[in-house]
Scaffold this motif. Structure first.
Motif, PDB file in Angstrom:
ATOM      1  N   LEU A   1      -3.224 -12.885   5.092  1.00  0.00           N
ATOM      2  CA  LEU A   1      -2.872 -14.025   5.933  1.00  0.00           C
ATOM      3  C   LEU A   1      -3.486 -15.315   5.394  1.00  0.00           C
ATOM      4  O   LEU A   1      -2.840 -16.365   5.366  1.00  0.00           O
ATOM      5  CB  LEU A   1      -3.328 -13.776   7.370  1.00  0.00           C
ATOM      6  N   ALA A   2      -4.756 -15.249   4.955  1.00  0.00           N
ATOM      7  CA  ALA A   2      -5.400 -16.426   4.390  1.00  0.00           C
ATOM      8  C   ALA A   2      -4.689 -16.871   3.116  1.00  0.00           C
ATOM      9  O   ALA A   2      -4.459 -18.063   2.898  1.00  0.00           O
ATOM     10  CB  ALA A   2      -6.873 -16.130   4.097  1.00  0.00           C
ATOM     11  N   ALA A   3      -4.314 -15.907   2.282  1.00  0.00           N
ATOM     12  CA  ALA A   3      -3.620 -16.250   1.047  1.00  0.00           C
ATOM     13  C   ALA A   3      -2.264 -16.882   1.333  1.00  0.00           C
ATOM     14  O   ALA A   3      -1.826 -17.798   0.624  1.00  0.00           O
ATOM     15  CB  ALA A   3      -3.458 -15.004   0.183  1.00  0.00           C
ATOM     16  N   SER A   4      -1.584 -16.402   2.374  1.00  0.00           N
ATOM     17  CA  SER A   4      -0.301 -17.000   2.740  1.00  0.00           C
ATOM     18  C   SER A   4      -0.480 -18.444   3.197  1.00  0.00           C
ATOM     19  O   SER A   4       0.303 -19.332   2.835  1.00  0.00           O
ATOM     20  CB  SER A   4       0.371 -16.182   3.842  1.00  0.00           C
ATOM     21  N   LEU A   5      -1.502 -18.693   3.986  1.00  0.00           N
ATOM     22  CA  LEU A   5      -1.785 -20.064   4.419  1.00  0.00           C
ATOM     23  C   LEU A   5      -2.081 -20.961   3.221  1.00  0.00           C
ATOM     24  O   LEU A   5      -1.629 -22.108   3.153  1.00  0.00           O
ATOM     25  CB  LEU A   5      -2.965 -20.069   5.391  1.00  0.00           C
TER      26      LEU A   5
ATOM     27  N   GLY B   1       0.807  -1.211   0.000  1.00  0.00           N
ATOM     28  CA  GLY B   1       0.000   0.000   0.000  1.00  0.00           C
ATOM     29  C   GLY B   1       0.835   1.253   0.000  1.00  0.00           C
ATOM     30  O   GLY B   1       2.057   1.215  -0.156  1.00  0.00           O
ATOM     31  N   GLY B   2       0.169   2.365   0.191  1.00  0.00           N
ATOM     32  CA  GLY B   2       0.812   3.671   0.206  1.00  0.00           C
ATOM     33  C   GLY B   2      -0.245   4.754   0.266  1.00  0.00           C
ATOM     34  O   GLY B   2      -1.429   4.474   0.502  1.00  0.00           O
ATOM     35  N   VAL B   3       0.147   5.976   0.039  1.00  0.00           N
ATOM     36  CA  VAL B   3      -0.789   7.104   0.168  1.00  0.00           C
ATOM     37  C   VAL B   3      -1.404   7.489  -1.174  1.00  0.00           C
ATOM     38  O   VAL B   3      -2.136   8.469  -1.267  1.00  0.00           O
ATOM     39  CB  VAL B   3      -0.094   8.329   0.802  1.00  0.00           C
ATOM     40  N   THR B   4      -1.130   6.714  -2.218  1.00  0.00           N
ATOM     41  CA  THR B   4      -1.784   6.907  -3.512  1.00  0.00           C
ATOM     42  C   THR B   4      -2.323   5.568  -3.989  1.00  0.00           C
ATOM     43  O   THR B   4      -1.819   4.502  -3.611  1.00  0.00           O
ATOM     44  CB  THR B   4      -0.800   7.454  -4.571  1.00  0.00           C
ATOM     45  N   ALA B   5      -3.346   5.615  -4.829  1.00  0.00           N
ATOM     46  CA  ALA B   5      -3.928   4.377  -5.339  1.00  0.00           C
ATOM     47  C   ALA B   5      -2.922   3.583  -6.159  1.00  0.00           C
ATOM     48  O   ALA B   5      -2.933   2.343  -6.145  1.00  0.00           O
ATOM     49  CB  ALA B   5      -5.156   4.716  -6.189  1.00  0.00           C
ATOM     50  N   GLU B   6      -2.017   4.296  -6.852  1.00  0.00           N
ATOM     51  CA  GLU B   6      -1.032   3.624  -7.693  1.00  0.00           C
ATOM     52  C   GLU B   6      -0.036   2.810  -6.872  1.00  0.00           C
ATOM     53  O   GLU B   6       0.608   1.895  -7.397  1.00  0.00           O
ATOM     54  CB  GLU B   6      -0.273   4.654  -8.535  1.00  0.00           C
ATOM     55  N   ALA B   7       0.105   3.138  -5.596  1.00  0.00           N
ATOM     56  CA  ALA B   7       1.059   2.429  -4.740  1.00  0.00           C
ATOM     57  C   ALA B   7       0.531   1.084  -4.255  1.00  0.00           C
ATOM     58  O   ALA B   7       1.279   0.313  -3.652  1.00  0.00           O
ATOM     59  CB  ALA B   7       1.424   3.299  -3.538  1.00  0.00           C
ATOM     60  N   ILE B   8      -0.731   0.805  -4.504  1.00  0.00           N
ATOM     61  CA  ILE B   8      -1.341  -0.437  -4.026  1.00  0.00           C
ATOM     62  C   ILE B   8      -1.262  -1.493  -5.125  1.00  0.00           C
ATOM     63  O   ILE B   8      -1.870  -1.338  -6.185  1.00  0.00           O
ATOM     64  CB  ILE B   8      -2.808  -0.213  -3.623  1.00  0.00           C
ATOM     65  N   PRO B   9      -0.533  -2.575  -4.918  1.00  0.00           N
ATOM     66  CA  PRO B   9      -0.444  -3.606  -5.956  1.00  0.00           C
ATOM     67  C   PRO B   9      -1.763  -4.362  -6.088  1.00  0.00           C
ATOM     68  O   PRO B   9      -2.548  -4.461  -5.140  1.00  0.00           O
ATOM     69  CB  PRO B   9       0.667  -4.521  -5.441  1.00  0.00           C
ATOM     70  N   GLY B  10      -2.007  -4.904  -7.261  1.00  0.00           N
ATOM     71  CA  GLY B  10      -3.206  -5.702  -7.471  1.00  0.00           C
ATOM     72  C   GLY B  10      -3.120  -7.047  -6.777  1.00  0.00           C
ATOM     73  O   GLY B  10      -2.048  -7.477  -6.331  1.00  0.00           O
ATOM     74  N   ILE B  11      -4.260  -7.732  -6.699  1.00  0.00           N
ATOM     75  CA  ILE B  11      -4.269  -9.030  -6.033  1.00  0.00           C
ATOM     76  C   ILE B  11      -3.394 -10.034  -6.778  1.00  0.00           C
ATOM     77  O   ILE B  11      -2.830 -10.941  -6.167  1.00  0.00           O
ATOM     78  CB  ILE B  11      -5.696  -9.575  -5.861  1.00  0.00           C
ATOM     79  N   GLU B  12      -3.246  -9.859  -8.090  1.00  0.00           N
ATOM     80  CA  GLU B  12      -2.406 -10.775  -8.860  1.00  0.00           C
ATOM     81  C   GLU B  12      -0.950 -10.678  -8.403  1.00  0.00           C
ATOM     82  O   GLU B  12      -0.279 -11.713  -8.247  1.00  0.00           O
ATOM     83  CB  GLU B  12      -2.510 -10.471 -10.351  1.00  0.00           C
TER      84      GLU B  12
ATOM     85  N   GLU C   1      -7.250 -19.840  -6.157  1.00  0.00           N
ATOM     86  CA  GLU C   1      -7.752 -19.806  -4.785  1.00  0.00           C
ATOM     87  C   GLU C   1      -7.147 -18.635  -4.014  1.00  0.00           C
ATOM     88  O   GLU C   1      -7.835 -17.970  -3.230  1.00  0.00           O
ATOM     89  CB  GLU C   1      -7.459 -21.135  -4.088  1.00  0.00           C
ATOM     90  N   LEU C   2      -5.858 -18.368  -4.225  1.00  0.00           N
ATOM     91  CA  LEU C   2      -5.240 -17.212  -3.577  1.00  0.00           C
ATOM     92  C   LEU C   2      -5.908 -15.918  -4.034  1.00  0.00           C
ATOM     93  O   LEU C   2      -6.171 -15.017  -3.228  1.00  0.00           O
ATOM     94  CB  LEU C   2      -3.746 -17.150  -3.879  1.00  0.00           C
ATOM     95  N   LEU C   3      -6.192 -15.829  -5.328  1.00  0.00           N
ATOM     96  CA  LEU C   3      -6.829 -14.619  -5.854  1.00  0.00           C
ATOM     97  C   LEU C   3      -8.213 -14.424  -5.235  1.00  0.00           C
ATOM     98  O   LEU C   3      -8.590 -13.299  -4.891  1.00  0.00           O
ATOM     99  CB  LEU C   3      -6.940 -14.708  -7.377  1.00  0.00           C
ATOM    100  N   MET C   4      -8.946 -15.489  -5.074  1.00  0.00           N
ATOM    101  CA  MET C   4     -10.268 -15.372  -4.471  1.00  0.00           C
ATOM    102  C   MET C   4     -10.177 -14.939  -3.006  1.00  0.00           C
ATOM    103  O   MET C   4     -10.973 -14.128  -2.534  1.00  0.00           O
ATOM    104  CB  MET C   4     -11.030 -16.701  -4.599  1.00  0.00           C
ATOM    105  N   ALA C   5      -9.198 -15.499  -2.289  1.00  0.00           N
ATOM    106  CA  ALA C   5      -9.027 -15.113  -0.884  1.00  0.00           C
ATOM    107  C   ALA C   5      -8.640 -13.644  -0.756  1.00  0.00           C
ATOM    108  O   ALA C   5      -9.135 -12.920   0.111  1.00  0.00           O
ATOM    109  CB  ALA C   5      -7.972 -15.996  -0.221  1.00  0.00           C
ATOM    110  N   LEU C   6      -7.758 -13.183  -1.637  1.00  0.00           N
ATOM    111  CA  LEU C   6      -7.327 -11.790  -1.596  1.00  0.00           C
ATOM    112  C   LEU C   6      -8.440 -10.831  -2.010  1.00  0.00           C
ATOM    113  O   LEU C   6      -8.466  -9.681  -1.573  1.00  0.00           O
ATOM    114  CB  LEU C   6      -6.114 -11.598  -2.507  1.00  0.00           C
TER     115      LEU C   6
ATOM    116  N   ALA D   1     -18.055 -12.892   6.522  1.00  0.00           N
ATOM    117  CA  ALA D   1     -18.668 -14.212   6.720  1.00  0.00           C
ATOM    118  C   ALA D   1     -17.804 -15.331   6.141  1.00  0.00           C
ATOM    119  O   ALA D   1     -17.965 -16.494   6.530  1.00  0.00           O
ATOM    120  CB  ALA D   1     -20.051 -14.233   6.082  1.00  0.00           C
ATOM    121  N   GLU D   2     -16.894 -15.009   5.235  1.00  0.00           N
ATOM    122  CA  GLU D   2     -16.047 -16.040   4.634  1.00  0.00           C
ATOM    123  C   GLU D   2     -14.853 -16.390   5.515  1.00  0.00           C
ATOM    124  O   GLU D   2     -14.123 -17.331   5.217  1.00  0.00           O
ATOM    125  CB  GLU D   2     -15.574 -15.587   3.251  1.00  0.00           C
ATOM    126  N   PHE D   3     -14.632 -15.619   6.593  1.00  0.00           N
ATOM    127  CA  PHE D   3     -13.516 -15.860   7.497  1.00  0.00           C
ATOM    128  C   PHE D   3     -14.062 -16.200   8.879  1.00  0.00           C
ATOM    129  O   PHE D   3     -14.816 -15.423   9.461  1.00  0.00           O
ATOM    130  CB  PHE D   3     -12.630 -14.613   7.602  1.00  0.00           C
TER     131      PHE D   3
END
Length: 254
Positions: free
Chosen positions: A177-181, A116-127, A191-196, A202-204
């Motif tokens: 954390l779920a994606a890491s597990l 993350g960061g203080v701009t939207a561009e600083a946030i990487p996508g789930i991929e 499955e990682l993409l769906m978790a992210l 309710a899914e956790f």
């Protein structure tokens, strides 16, 4: 809640002076420091060697690699120069990651991703986050995520604390954390993409012995193993938001 206090290595002398002047020697637990390396390696090492305090210990070092073409050799040289007893994290671009993971594994160092960061561009996508976690798991390299993980669940939040600040979709630490597990359990990229991508509390679900995301159930021993070999740390510049949003998520699943 403060696992490590993070500061630039070049500010160690300033920190030592402030600590001795303001910190009680009878603290139950010493400060554990994580240092941000600068471009001046010799100055960093000198500051570390000259740092002596019974109130704080040098526990970790965070480095950044440059271009993919130079990353492996740069990381090799840098890790060889710094003390091996300190936990070392290396941040790099997605292009450089495949080149440096074997070096990190060789030196028992860890990878780092900025989420993350203080701009939207600083946030990487789930991929990008999924590919990072999978690559680290496959290489046997532990990792940390830092920046932007103020919230338990993925959602749209203000980028800063300024009134009327712009918003952006930010990662949730439960998602990561779920994606890491899942990565440690050799789950699929999908499955990682769906978790992210999940935005529903309710899914956790969790108990003192288990953690679940959808149909995936992780035992206490699996979580312990993932905390040693997968995502071993995540960072936020807020103490209150992670706790408050986690409490809200727990209420929603009760």
């Amino acid at each position: 809640m403060l696992g490590r206090f993070i500061l630039p290595a070049t500010r160690l002398p300033e920190f030592a002076t402030a600590l001795e002047a303001n910190c009680c020697a009878e603290r139950e637990r010493p400060w554990m420091l994580s240092l941000l390396a600068s471009a001046d390696r010799e100055a960093d090492i000198a500051a570390m060697q000259n740092f002596t305090s019974g109130l704080a210990f040098l526990d970790a070092l965070e480095l950044r690699a440059d271009s993919a073409q130079q990353a492996a050799q740069q990381v090799e040289d840098t890790l060889s120069a710094y003390p091996t007893q300190i936990t070392r994290f290396v941040e790099c671009s997605a292009e450089a990651l495949p080149h440096i993971l074997p070096v990190l594994h060789k030196h028992k160092a860890h990878a780092k991703i900025r989420t993350g960061g203080v701009t939207a561009e600083a946030i990487p996508g789930i991929e990008a986050v999924a590919d990072f976690l999978l690559a680290c798991a496959q290489a046997g390299v532990a990792c940390k995520a830092t920046a932007g993980l103020h919230h338990a669940l993925r959602g749209e939040y203000p980028l800063t604390y300024e009134p009327g600040a712009p918003t952006a979709v930010m990662h949730g630490f439960l998602n990561v954390l779920a994606a890491s597990l899942l990565a440690q359990a050799q789950a699929s990229r999908e499955e990682l993409l769906m978790a992210l991508a999940s935005t529903s509390a309710a899914e956790f679900t969790w108990t003192p012995a288990t953690f679940r995301w959808r149909e995936h159930r992780f035992t206490h021993s699996q979580i312990e193993a993932a905390r040693q070999h997968g995502l071993i740390s995540f960072g936020s510049c807020s103490f209150t938001e992670p706790v408050e949003t986690l409490a809200q998520a727990m209420k929603e699943t009760a």
